[in-house]
Design a protein around this motif. Structure first.
Motif, PDB file in Angstrom:
ATOM      1  N   ILE A  98      31.581  48.336  48.380  1.00  0.00           N
ATOM      2  CA  ILE A  98      31.018  46.985  48.410  1.00  0.00           C
ATOM      3  C   ILE A  98      29.981  46.817  47.313  1.00  0.00           C
ATOM      4  N   LEU A  99      29.104  47.793  47.167  1.00  0.00           N
ATOM      5  CA  LEU A  99      28.091  47.737  46.111  1.00  0.00           C
ATOM      6  C   LEU A  99      28.746  47.726  44.733  1.00  0.00           C
ATOM      7  N   ALA A 100      29.758  48.556  44.556  1.00  0.00           N
ATOM      8  CA  ALA A 100      30.441  48.629  43.257  1.00  0.00           C
ATOM      9  C   ALA A 100      31.167  47.327  42.932  1.00  0.00           C
ATOM     10  N   ASP A 101      31.833  46.757  43.934  1.00  0.00           N
ATOM     11  CA  ASP A 101      32.567  45.516  43.687  1.00  0.00           C
ATOM     12  C   ASP A 101      31.606  44.363  43.390  1.00  0.00           C
ATOM     13  N   SER A 102      30.474  44.330  44.061  1.00  0.00           N
ATOM     14  CA  SER A 102      29.468  43.309  43.785  1.00  0.00           C
ATOM     15  C   SER A 102      28.880  43.500  42.388  1.00  0.00           C
ATOM     16  N   GLY A 145      36.966  49.135  45.111  1.00  0.00           N
ATOM     17  CA  GLY A 145      35.755  48.581  44.523  1.00  0.00           C
ATOM     18  C   GLY A 145      35.185  49.465  43.439  1.00  0.00           C
ATOM     19  N   ILE A 146      35.164  50.772  43.680  1.00  0.00           N
ATOM     20  CA  ILE A 146      34.668  51.728  42.688  1.00  0.00           C
ATOM     21  C   ILE A 146      35.552  51.692  41.447  1.00  0.00           C
ATOM     22  N   TYR A 147      36.852  51.695  41.652  1.00  0.00           N
ATOM     23  CA  TYR A 147      37.802  51.678  40.533  1.00  0.00           C
ATOM     24  C   TYR A 147      37.619  50.430  39.680  1.00  0.00           C
ATOM     25  N   TRP A 307      45.852  46.933  47.222  1.00  0.00           N
ATOM     26  CA  TRP A 307      44.780  47.556  46.440  1.00  0.00           C
ATOM     27  C   TRP A 307      45.183  47.771  44.977  1.00  0.00           C
ATOM     28  N   TYR A 308      46.460  47.644  44.658  1.00  0.00           N
ATOM     29  CA  TYR A 308      46.865  47.716  43.249  1.00  0.00           C
ATOM     30  C   TYR A 308      46.767  46.349  42.563  1.00  0.00           C
ATOM     31  N   TYR A 309      46.701  45.292  43.335  1.00  0.00           N
ATOM     32  CA  TYR A 309      46.570  43.943  42.777  1.00  0.00           C
ATOM     33  C   TYR A 309      45.111  43.507  42.676  1.00  0.00           C
ATOM     34  N   ALA A 310      44.265  44.033  43.546  1.00  0.00           N
ATOM     35  CA  ALA A 310      42.871  43.592  43.609  1.00  0.00           C
ATOM     36  C   ALA A 310      42.119  43.732  42.285  1.00  0.00           C
ATOM     37  N   PRO A 311      42.267  44.838  41.526  1.00  0.00           N
ATOM     38  CA  PRO A 311      41.506  44.950  40.276  1.00  0.00           C
ATOM     39  C   PRO A 311      41.855  43.887  39.231  1.00  0.00           C
ATOM     40  N   LEU A 312      43.024  43.269  39.378  1.00  0.00           N
ATOM     41  CA  LEU A 312      43.435  42.235  38.424  1.00  0.00           C
ATOM     42  C   LEU A 312      42.723  40.907  38.665  1.00  0.00           C
ATOM     43  N   MET A 313      42.338  40.644  39.902  1.00  0.00           N
ATOM     44  CA  MET A 313      41.872  39.308  40.281  1.00  0.00           C
ATOM     45  C   MET A 313      40.654  38.820  39.496  1.00  0.00           C
ATOM     46  N   PRO A 314      39.619  39.647  39.275  1.00  0.00           N
ATOM     47  CA  PRO A 314      38.471  39.152  38.512  1.00  0.00           C
ATOM     48  C   PRO A 314      38.846  38.630  37.129  1.00  0.00           C
ATOM     49  N   LEU A 315      39.715  39.350  36.431  1.00  0.00           N
ATOM     50  CA  LEU A 315      40.091  38.908  35.083  1.00  0.00           C
ATOM     51  C   LEU A 315      41.042  37.721  35.125  1.00  0.00           C
ATOM     52  N   LEU A 316      41.928  37.684  36.092  1.00  0.00           N
ATOM     53  CA  LEU A 316      42.825  36.528  36.200  1.00  0.00           C
ATOM     54  C   LEU A 316      42.015  35.256  36.449  1.00  0.00           C
ATOM     55  N   PHE A 317      41.056  35.325  37.368  1.00  0.00           N
ATOM     56  CA  PHE A 317      40.196  34.167  37.618  1.00  0.00           C
ATOM     57  C   PHE A 317      39.406  33.789  36.358  1.00  0.00           C
ATOM     58  N   THR A 318      38.936  34.799  35.642  1.00  0.00           N
ATOM     59  CA  THR A 318      38.166  34.534  34.422  1.00  0.00           C
ATOM     60  C   THR A 318      38.998  33.784  33.395  1.00  0.00           C
TER      61      THR A 318
END
Length: 498
Positions: A98-102, A145-147, A307-318
């Motif tokens: 949670i801390l890492a994702d934030s 989140g760490i990844y 969990w393989y799709y989650a890391p993409l979401m921040p950049l896709l939204f950006t």
């Protein structure tokens, strides 16, 4: 006489920036904390490895079998260290993610603000903060989140030319998840594109290898290979024959849920944002990683898990927000838009956008919460009671065959025959006879586990699809219990006494 320069004063702009970072970080934590009640099944695979390490059984899933069935050895050892100190390592793991994702939200805010402006950065980070996949999987017990934070940090460190730190974090990232190698490939590519010194590049590459070398040597000695067996097993068992299936799921998750009109709008904005990013040098490595990541998983057609799709979401939204900003800039050239922005209608327009965001955020958070509640229901109504039944009705040496091995494996504390072969090399060999599928019939015939757990009726219909298989199964296994939650039924079958 020695003079000492007075300390530089912190400007109001710097103070405001720190307040922004703190606000984003705190909001990210507060939004994610409620999801700690949910734990995905696969997280329990890592937790069982951790428990065995703490108990002195070694780095194993099934005691006595040296198989690397988790793809996150660094996270496993991190949790084991906390567990050895007497802490609840599951809670520690969730809080760390949670801390890492934030922190990822803060980091991306900094990058986007420098590459564009504060308005774009805030718009993007507000979407990222409430991204359903990031809300759920940052608190699910997985290393997601760490990844996500570490890969974004590597890209940031490259842009900041903090290359020693980039190499150090890069080496660690591969030990968090092996596909972290993709961001290192991107860094190597941009090192060449930017015409950096090759000799220095080799030095940093050597530093990355040096960071991973202790684990490589240990894993080769202990397991026989540093490559997680679960990677090989997933590529065999869960590889789909449907063309572009991984990409289709991403399309559904990110765009298609908004309906046809919403999907077309998101696609247009995303395309515009990607084209615009090509002109923004600081964001090019982020785009390159996204494209390489999507291309790699689509090509290998495996890893179709959230969990393989989650890391993409921040950049896709950006990139969607950047695309929207480009549309806005072009619209401002229209006389009518200029008139609107100079009138009271701009207030109505801003209010409409804020209400739209609040509505979309509410829907997103609510949807993520519903999914999390389903995981909670499965744990409370299926994994826990099944594990308890197995403990109460079988001997300690009994074996259990199941595909979703995490929760049941954790609560039952029995030897697990993993139908997918992730932690069972012998089952992997059987699955080679049925590539892209699970050889349950072969597993039951060959190893005759005391308990077999099936998804009823789907698994029974697909795994025993011939009269011969059905007859053999009925003659050798009897149903003993069934558990149902969120529309799924798991039936326990017990081996008949011979």
């Amino acid at each position: 006489m020695i003079t000492v320069d007075p300390p530089s004063k912190i400007t109001k702009k710097q103070i405001n920036g720190k307040i922004e970072y703190a606000a984003i970080f705190v909001v990210g934590i507060l939004l994610r904390l409620p999801f700690m009640v949910s734990t995905v099944d696969d997280a329990f695979i890592t937790f069982r490895y951790v428990r065995n390490i703490i108990s002195g059984n070694g780095f194993v899933f099934n005691p006595g079998e040296l198989i690397l069935g988790t793809t996150t050895p660094l996270y496993t050892l991190y949790l084991a260290a906390w567990g050895k100190l007497g802490f609840d390592f599951i809670t520690v793991g969730k809080l760390t993610n949670i801390l890492a994702d934030s922190a990822s939200c803060v980091l991306l805010f900094v990058v986007v603000r420098r590459a564009t402006n504060r308005l774009v950065a805030w718009t993007a980070v507000l979407l990222i903060l409430s991204s359903p996949y990031n809300l759920q999987y940052s608190a699910s017990g997985m290393e997601t989140g760490i990844y996500t934070f570490m890969l974004l940090l590597i890209l940031y460190l490259y842009g900041a030319k903090r290359w020693n730190w980039m190499a150090l974090v890069g080496g660690l990232l591969v030990l968090v998840r092996p596909d972290g190698l993709l961001v290192l490939i991107v860094m190597g590519l941009f090192w060449l594109i930017d015409r950096q010194d090759l000799k220095s590049g080799m030095k940093y590459a050597a530093l990355m290898i040096l960071v991973t070398l202790p684990w490589i040597l240990f894993a080769t000695w202990y397991f026989g290979s540093p490559i997680p067996h679960s990677v090989t097993a997933k590529s065999l068992t869960y590889r789909t024959s449907v063309p572009l299936h991984w990409l289709q799921i991403l399309w559904h998750v990110f765009a298609q849920r908004g309906g046809t009109g919403g999907a077309l709008l998101i696609t247009a904005l995303l395309g515009t944002g990607i084209v615009s990013t090509l002109t923004r040098q600081a964001l090019r490595p982020y785009l390159a990683w996204l494209l390489l990541y999507v291309g790699t998983f689509t090509f290998f057609q495996s890893g179709r898990f959230g969990w393989y799709y989650a890391p993409l979401m921040p950049l896709l939204f950006t990139f969607v927000v950047i695309g929207g900003y480009e549309w806005f800039r072009q619209m401002m050239r229209l006389p009518a838009m200029t008139t609107i922005m100079q009138s009271n209608l701009r207030t109505l327009l801003a209010g409409a956008l804020i209400l739209s965001y609040m509505g979309a955020t509410g829907i997103a958070v609510s949807g993520a919460w519903q999914v999390a509640n389903k995981e909670v229901a499965q744990e409370k109504l299926m994994w826990q009671p099944i594990g308890q039944w197995i403990q109460d009705n079988t001997m300690p040496e009994a074996t259990v065959a199941i595909e979703s091995i995490g929760g049941v494996g954790w609560y039952s504390e029995r030897y697990i025959w993993d139908e997918g072969g992730l932690v069972s090399e012998k089952v992997y060999e059987l699955n080679q006879e049925t590539p892209g599928n699970i050889n349950v019939f072969g597993l039951l015939q060959t190893y005759r586990p005391a308990i077999y757990i099936a998804w009823d009726p789907w698994e029974l219909e697909t795994r025993f699809d011939t009269p011969e298989a059905q007859t053999w199964f009925a003659a050798n296994y009897k149903p003993v219990e069934s558990y149902t939650a969120v529309g799924k039924t798991w039936t326990l079958f017990q081996l008949r006494e011979e």
